[in-house]
Design a protein around this motif. Structure first.
Motif, PDB file in Angstrom:
ATOM      1  N   GLN A   1      14.443   2.256   9.417  1.00  0.00           N
ATOM      2  CA  GLN A   1      14.359   3.293   8.375  1.00  0.00           C
ATOM      3  C   GLN A   1      14.852   2.752   7.038  1.00  0.00           C
ATOM      4  OE1 GLN A   1      16.682   5.838  10.955  1.00  0.00           O
ATOM      5  NE2 GLN A   1      15.047   7.380  11.015  1.00  0.00           N
ATOM      6  N   ARG A   2      15.958   2.004   7.073  1.00  0.00           N
ATOM      7  CA  ARG A   2      16.474   1.389   5.840  1.00  0.00           C
ATOM      8  C   ARG A   2      15.412   0.488   5.225  1.00  0.00           C
ATOM      9  NH1 ARG A   2      21.765  -1.799   7.054  1.00  0.00           N
ATOM     10  NH2 ARG A   2      21.129  -2.964   5.196  1.00  0.00           N
ATOM     11  N   ALA A   3      14.781  -0.311   6.073  1.00  0.00           N
ATOM     12  CA  ALA A   3      13.802  -1.271   5.571  1.00  0.00           C
ATOM     13  C   ALA A   3      12.630  -0.555   4.907  1.00  0.00           C
ATOM     14  CB  ALA A   3      13.308  -2.148   6.722  1.00  0.00           C
TER      15      ALA A   3
ATOM     16  N   THR B   1       5.326 -12.424  13.726  1.00  0.00           N
ATOM     17  CA  THR B   1       4.627 -12.984  12.571  1.00  0.00           C
ATOM     18  C   THR B   1       3.845 -11.874  11.885  1.00  0.00           C
ATOM     19  OG1 THR B   1       2.629 -13.434  13.819  1.00  0.00           O
ATOM     20  CG2 THR B   1       4.292 -15.175  13.792  1.00  0.00           C
ATOM     21  N   ASP B   2       3.373 -12.200  10.675  1.00  0.00           N
ATOM     22  CA  ASP B   2       2.554 -11.244   9.951  1.00  0.00           C
ATOM     23  C   ASP B   2       1.348 -10.805  10.797  1.00  0.00           C
ATOM     24  OD1 ASP B   2       3.147 -10.355   7.269  1.00  0.00           O
ATOM     25  OD2 ASP B   2       1.044 -10.841   6.824  1.00  0.00           O
ATOM     26  N   ALA B   3       0.705 -11.782  11.446  1.00  0.00           N
ATOM     27  CA  ALA B   3      -0.487 -11.468  12.249  1.00  0.00           C
ATOM     28  C   ALA B   3      -0.122 -10.556  13.414  1.00  0.00           C
ATOM     29  CB  ALA B   3      -1.115 -12.763  12.758  1.00  0.00           C
ATOM     30  N   GLN B   4       1.034 -10.791  14.007  1.00  0.00           N
ATOM     31  CA  GLN B   4       1.455  -9.956  15.137  1.00  0.00           C
ATOM     32  C   GLN B   4       1.729  -8.527  14.689  1.00  0.00           C
ATOM     33  OE1 GLN B   4       4.673 -12.453  16.403  1.00  0.00           O
ATOM     34  NE2 GLN B   4       3.467 -13.412  18.028  1.00  0.00           N
ATOM     35  N   ILE B   5       2.333  -8.375  13.513  1.00  0.00           N
ATOM     36  CA  ILE B   5       2.604  -7.020  13.009  1.00  0.00           C
ATOM     37  C   ILE B   5       1.284  -6.312  12.716  1.00  0.00           C
ATOM     38  CG2 ILE B   5       3.674  -5.672  11.158  1.00  0.00           C
ATOM     39  CD1 ILE B   5       5.642  -8.031  10.820  1.00  0.00           C
TER      40      ILE B   5
ATOM     41  N   CYS C   1      -3.070   6.242   2.179  1.00  0.00           N
ATOM     42  CA  CYS C   1      -2.607   5.977   0.816  1.00  0.00           C
ATOM     43  C   CYS C   1      -2.790   4.504   0.466  1.00  0.00           C
ATOM     44  CB  CYS C   1      -1.132   6.327   0.670  1.00  0.00           C
ATOM     45  SG  CYS C   1      -0.758   8.043   1.024  1.00  0.00           S
ATOM     46  N   GLY C   2      -2.654   3.639   1.460  1.00  0.00           N
ATOM     47  CA  GLY C   2      -2.846   2.220   1.190  1.00  0.00           C
ATOM     48  C   GLY C   2      -1.554   1.481   0.903  1.00  0.00           C
ATOM     49  N   THR C   3      -0.467   1.841   1.573  1.00  0.00           N
ATOM     50  CA  THR C   3       0.774   1.105   1.365  1.00  0.00           C
ATOM     51  C   THR C   3       0.937  -0.017   2.390  1.00  0.00           C
ATOM     52  OG1 THR C   3       2.068   2.603   2.744  1.00  0.00           O
ATOM     53  CG2 THR C   3       1.941   3.127   0.411  1.00  0.00           C
TER      54      THR C   3
ATOM     55  N   LEU D   1       4.014  -3.869   5.804  1.00  0.00           N
ATOM     56  CA  LEU D   1       4.208  -5.201   6.386  1.00  0.00           C
ATOM     57  C   LEU D   1       5.552  -5.787   5.950  1.00  0.00           C
ATOM     58  CD1 LEU D   1       0.710  -6.901   5.984  1.00  0.00           C
ATOM     59  CD2 LEU D   1       1.923  -6.449   8.118  1.00  0.00           C
ATOM     60  N   ARG D   2       5.836  -5.681   4.646  1.00  0.00           N
ATOM     61  CA  ARG D   2       7.115  -6.212   4.153  1.00  0.00           C
ATOM     62  C   ARG D   2       8.280  -5.485   4.804  1.00  0.00           C
ATOM     63  NH1 ARG D   2       4.630  -6.458  -1.024  1.00  0.00           N
ATOM     64  NH2 ARG D   2       5.756  -4.622  -1.787  1.00  0.00           N
ATOM     65  N   ALA D   3       8.130  -4.170   4.978  1.00  0.00           N
ATOM     66  CA  ALA D   3       9.214  -3.387   5.558  1.00  0.00           C
ATOM     67  C   ALA D   3       9.502  -3.807   6.997  1.00  0.00           C
ATOM     68  CB  ALA D   3       8.870  -1.898   5.504  1.00  0.00           C
TER      69      ALA D   3
END
Lengths: 163, 444
Positions: A86-88, A119-123, A134-136, A141-143
């Motif tokens: 949640q913080r992230a 990894t990014d791909a795994q997420i 909305c398109g966030t 991904l960063r979160a």
């Protein structure tokens, strides 16, 4: 009466066994983080965690989760003491309208419990069932990466377990 | 006595040497000289287009493209009872693909399962079917493949058990099981039927999955289309031993192969979903031809002479498992007995071959994984229940569905089937979690 274990507590629910878990969470237990989106298990906004796995609560009848550990976003943390996930999401400002975000967080949480350093791909692969209009997506991904780092740090380690 | 022994030893030695020499002569195939990769503009665009449609009919991509990998760059692990074979790179890359193959080498590989350098190819590459493809179609496929994007990728080495890792042994396999020219032809049945026979027995290689295989991995000629297996799925029997509750007609097969679902039978999924995805883009006449031929093959079995309405009406009286009945009512019935037609409602399970089949794996796979929507199309969907249903609930549900809708003897060993299906899904999940992997596979 059916007994459900939600966020670590036993809850007596007076509902038919074919009632979707989502309806009971929202209407009977007033846990409103999980959202009704499509009602067909196709958008992910109703995602909760059952016995460690991400489950689409709108197509999951009560009968299937009796006796299992159900965790909703409310079970991870509170406004005063948010969980790392949640913080992230707050720190990355990953929500715009926010309707999909509870589901996103729950599926990401299930991934991080299984794989603490995805990894990014795994997420991307894991969150594929969850839609956001909305398109966030890039912030989401960063979160999730940020949540992985927060969980990895010693002070947050105790927050990783799901109650 | 000693002299007789010497004679016997001598004869045995001569026979062995002769056998080895004959074996070598049989096993040996000449290398065909490498060429510089032909320029893409050396090919006629109309022939390339025809090659594209043929590649879709042959589903070349399902083995030669790894999801998320380069189109036709190979490297897909194909598990066999003898070990794992990795598909080849068939892009026009000169060093790692088939860029240096002249047309004659490609035609020879399709016709007789021999690589450009003369090595025998493992019959995982279904040349027992591709041998039936015409030279003109092989040349069109060659034109299509040689005009794709070259990808530099060497597939992992095959992991086969001794002695099957020795390719000359494939010559022996071919001697036993590789017989070309088995496309049925019957002028009385008309051009469409014969076109269907040519496609089904050749490029479409339907029997590679739908015909059971013998101990050495060859299709059993006396059990053609009696049902086989692929990737932890059962490929249903398509001949007169079919367990389909309602008979497949040519029209129904056409709709199913063209759109991926048919109201009286249900939805294509598992490996068949990729086949119908490919068939959705090929000439209509070829899908009609395949459907007509397969409907003729399937004939009428005693179990499937019913109309869809009869099949559904007869489902409700059978003995039932109460725990399974409760799960069905709570989790399945709202879609599967909604009376909404496909693709908006689920198929009535009295019409589902997954429930009447002697092999429960397809039903287990579909309950666990669901049916994904097809991007940009109206297509049936179903959520997967892997995360929410436990093994005991699953077994109860399966018993109930089998008794009420299948009206067949109970399946055996369901606990193990469910555990195995979950394990297989975990493997594919782990593969999906591998860095850089996407779940999408390139299309022809």
């Amino acid at each position: 009466m059916i007994t459900l274990k939600v966020n670590g507590r036993d809850q007596q629910v007076d509902a038919d066994p074919d009632t979707p878990l989502l309806y009971v969470l929202r209407n009977d237990l007033e846990l409103n983080a999980a959202k009704f989106g499509c009602g067909l298990g196709q958008c992910g906004s109703c995602t909760v965690i059952v016995d460690g796995k991400a489950v689409l609560s709108c197509v999951t009848p009560l009968l299937l989760v009796e006796g299992k550990q159900v965790t909703t976003l409310e079970g991870l943390g509170s406004v005063a003491a948010p969980a790392p996930i949640q913080r992230a999401f707050m720190e990355e400002q990953a929500a715009q309208c926010g309707y999909c975000i509870a589901g996103m967080m729950m599926r990401a949480q299930a991934l991080l419990m299984r794989n603490p350093k995805p990894t990014d791909a795994q997420i991307r692969a894991e969150l594929e069932p969850n839609l956001c209009r909305c398109g966030t997506h890039m912030r989401i991904l960063r979160a999730v990466h940020r949540a992985a780092r927060l969980m990895d740090s010693a002070d947050a380690a105790s927050d990783r377990s799901v109650r | 006595m000693a002299r007789r022994l010497r004679i016997i030893t001598g004869i045995a030695a001569v026979v062995l040497i002769a056998g080895a020499a004959a074996g070598l002569a049989l096993a040996w195939r000449p290398s065909i000289a490498a060429i510089a990769p032909p320029r893409p503009d050396a090919f006629d665009p109309d022939i390339i287009k025809r090659g594209r449609d043929l590649a879709a009919i042959g589903s070349c991509n399902t083995c030669h493209t790894v999801p998320g990998g380069g189109n036709y760059a190979g490297g897909l692990p194909v598990p066999t009872p003898f070990g794992t074979v990795f598909s080849s790179n068939i892009t026009p890359d000169a060093a790692t693909g088939i860029g240096s193959w002249p047309e004659a080498a490609f035609v020879r590989a399709m016709r007789s399962g021999v690589s450009r350098d003369g090595r025998h190819l493992y019959p995982t590459f279904p040349y027992d079917h591709f041998t039936n493809v015409s030279d003109a179609d092989d040349r069109a496929l060659y034109a299509f493949l040689m005009t794709r994007q070259p990808v530099s990728a060497t597939p992992p080495a095959n992991q086969l058990t001794f002695p099957l890792n020795h390719r000359p042994l494939i010559a022996g396999w071919k001697l036993l099981y590789f017989h070309g020219g088995d496309v049925p032809s019957d002028a009385a049945k008309g051009a469409q039927w014969n076109r269907g026979a040519y496609l089904v027995e050749g490029l479409a290689h339907c029997g590679a999955c739908h015909t059971p295989r013998n101990a050495l991995g060859a299709e059993r000629v006396n059990a053609q289309f009696a049902g086989g297996e692929v990737d932890n799925w059962h490929a249903y029997a398509l001949n007169d031993t079919s367990h389909a509750p309602v008979r497949w007609t040519a029209d129904a097969l056409y709709a199913y192969l063209r759109h991926g679902w048919q109201a009286d039978h249900g939805t294509a999924r598992g490996p068949m979903a990729e086949v119908v995805d490919n068939l959705s883009s090929v000439p209509d006449s070829d899908v009609r031809a395949i459907a007509l031929y397969m409907a003729d093959i399937s004939g009428t079995s005693p179990s499937n002479g019913k109309s869809p309405a009869d099949a559904v009406a007869q489902s409700s009286t059978a003995q039932t498992d109460p725990a399974g009945a409760a799960i069905y009512a709570a989790a399945c019935a709202s879609c599967h007995e909604s009376n909404r037609p496909l693709p908006y409602g689920g198929v009535n399970l009295a019409l589902s071959t997954a429930v009447t089949s002697p092999d429960p794996r397809n039903l287990v796979n579909i309950v666990l994984a669901g049916v994904g929507g097809v991007a940009g199309e109206r297509s049936p969907i179903m959520p997967g229940f892997a995360a929410s249903i436990d093994d005991a609930q699953m077994v109860a549900l399966l018993k109930y569905l089998r008794a009420r809708f299948g009206k067949r003897p109970a399946w055996n060993d369901l606990d193990r089937t469910v555990r195995d299906a979950r394990a297989a899904q975990a493997v594919s999940l782990a593969a999906r979690d591998a860095p850089g992997e996407s779940s999408q596979r390139g299309k022809p």
